[in-house]
Design an enzyme around this catalytic site. Structure first.
Site, short mmCIF file in Angstrom:
data_model
loop_
_atom_site.label_atom_id
_atom_site.label_comp_id
_atom_site.label_asym_id
_atom_site.label_seq_id
_atom_site.Cartn_x
_atom_site.Cartn_y
_atom_site.Cartn_z
CB SER A 1 -12.10 5.79 -20.76
OG SER A 1 -10.49 4.99 -20.73
CG ASN A 2 -9.80 1.16 -19.76
OD1 ASN A 2 -8.41 1.82 -19.31
ND2 ASN A 2 -9.56 1.39 -21.04
CG HIS A 3 -10.68 1.18 -13.23
ND1 HIS A 3 -10.89 3.27 -12.78
CD2 HIS A 3 -11.77 0.93 -13.18
CE1 HIS A 3 -12.55 2.56 -12.05
NE2 HIS A 3 -13.33 1.81 -12.86
#
Ligand code: C5P
Length: 398
Positions: free
Chosen positions: A210-212
């Site tokens: 995923s990502n931030h």
């Protein structure tokens, strides 16, 4: 007159700034509003009910019932009467109670039953204002749609200098005018999609890629669009944010789910704002059981996901499409390339190199780029940035 025929319920709490409520009441009346005043018991120590009753031309409401004759002051009908509930000054105590649903006086029960827009003008000492508890409460209220008239910096009743001074009555008046103006309903009848948050690509039942992204910008946009009357569908990846008022939210997990949902919803929409941080790659195979570690390294083969924005761009026709670009280098060139390739009407560029822009923070510094040029916005709250983006969306949809 800007507030002609509008019903304003003015709430006054126990702060020195309550003396300004008299001027505020006169200004609201002068703008054509019918003003009724509800005070907390402590507020009476700061400004007399006689003053406020004379200025508002209505009896002041403080208690749940009149002890003389038992007449009931109905918080529900007050809430229904009001087109706007304005609490000025709002103390740290009242803000805390509002954030936690405490209902131990008439002002608070009225707040809890009010369906109209609610605005608060905080007033307190600088340390109380800066305290994490107060800031968290304000954030909670903001996320629930309460409009906040920012306090000013200056001399405080304690003699200290700092932020916490209630905004001046003239400023509060124009804030309320803005809140109730027709501009807020300028997107009535328009159907908008917003994608927001991070997608999650499963590796196995336990791990993911995923990502931030926290979804703050997309949620602020969905909120701003809905406040102007648009019918908003928020297609949301992972986030911990509450759904903005009047927004229909569809939760998705993976890029593929977001793609299928966005394509389906786009058919009936007038436009879409692509704010989500979508994974560009996903594991080629998802293991149905937890992968066990071995001695050596591991390779996970990734395959491309659909570019949702580009697919909507290819089939958009007369619909409007807004994209985002988060870049770390050659920012403008990358953004312009995406503007053309994904067929956006305009693109919102943020650079991770700008202080105050990026993941998780409440501020953003963006540049809006279309085929005619660019408009650089200053560092603003994400909420204010959303308003500016929606201003531009509005000009296109018209
Ligand atoms: O190519 P890039 O990811 O930088 O493009 C960013 C824009 O495209 C954003 O508006 C983002 O929401 C959208 N996007 C998308 N689907 C993807 C990748 C990006 O909708 N798979």
């Amino acid at each position: 007159m800007s507030l002609s025929g509008r019903h304003i319920l003015l709430g006054i709490t126990g702060s020195i700034a309550a003396y300004k409520a008299a001027v505020l009441c006169r200004l609201l009346k002068g703008a054509g509003a019918d003003v009724r005043v509800v005070m907390t018991p402590l507020a009476k120590q700061f400004i007399t009910p006689l003053t406020m009753a004379t200025l508002s031309k209505h009896p002041i409401l403080v208690e749940f019932f009149n002890p003389e004759n038992g007449e009931w002051n109905s918080h529900v009908s007050l809430g229904e009467w009001a087109d706007c509930m304005l609490i000025a000054p709002a103390t740290a105590n009242t803000l805390a109670k509002m954030a936690h649903g405490i209902a131990d006086n008439l002002l608070l029960t009225t707040y809890l039953s009010a369906r109209c827009p609610v605005a608060v003008a905080p007033a307190m000492d600088l340390d109380m204002y800066a305290h994490t508890a107060t800031q968290t409460n304000l954030q909670t209220l903001r996320e629930r749609g309460v409009a906040i008239v920012e306090p000013a910096e200056g001399e405080l009743a304690s003699g200290l200098m700092g932020k916490g001074r209630m905004a001046e009555p003239a400023e509060i008046l124009s804030f309320v005018e803005d809140l109730l103006s027709e501009k807020k309903k300028s997107l009535q009848g328009k159907r908008m999609i917003v994608t927001a948050g991070a997608t999650i690509e499963a590796i196995d039942p336990v791990r993911f890629i995923s990502n931030h992204s926290t979804g703050k910008m997309g949620y602020a946009l969905a909120d701003a669009l809905a406040r102007r009357g648009a019918e908003v569908t928020l297609i949301s990846g992972r986030t911990t944010l509450p759904t903005p008022p009047s927004v229909r939210r569809i939760d998705v997990t993976s890029a593929l789910q977001m793609y299928e949902t966005a394509l389906r919803e786009f058919d009936a929409a007038d436009g879409a704002v692509m704010c989500a941080a979508v994974a560009d790659y996903t594991p080629e195979e998802v293991s149905p059981i937890k992968l066990k570690k071995g001695e050596g390294d591991m390779v996970i083969r990734l395959k491309r996901t659909h570019d949702i924005a580009a697919e909507l761009g290819a089939r958009k026709g007369a619909r409007m499409l807004v994209g985002f670009a988060l870049e770390t280098d050659h920012e403008e060139a990358h953004a312009e390339e995406k503007l053309a390739r994904k067929n956006f009407d305009f693109i919102v560029l943020n650079s991770l190199r700008d202080a105050g822009a990026g993941f998780g923070v409440d501020t953003n510094k963006v540049t809006l780029i279309d085929r005619n040029g660019r408009q650089e916005l200053p560092l603003l709250s994400k909420r204010e940035t959303a308003e500016r983006i929606v201003d531009k969306i509005e000009t296109i949809l018209k």
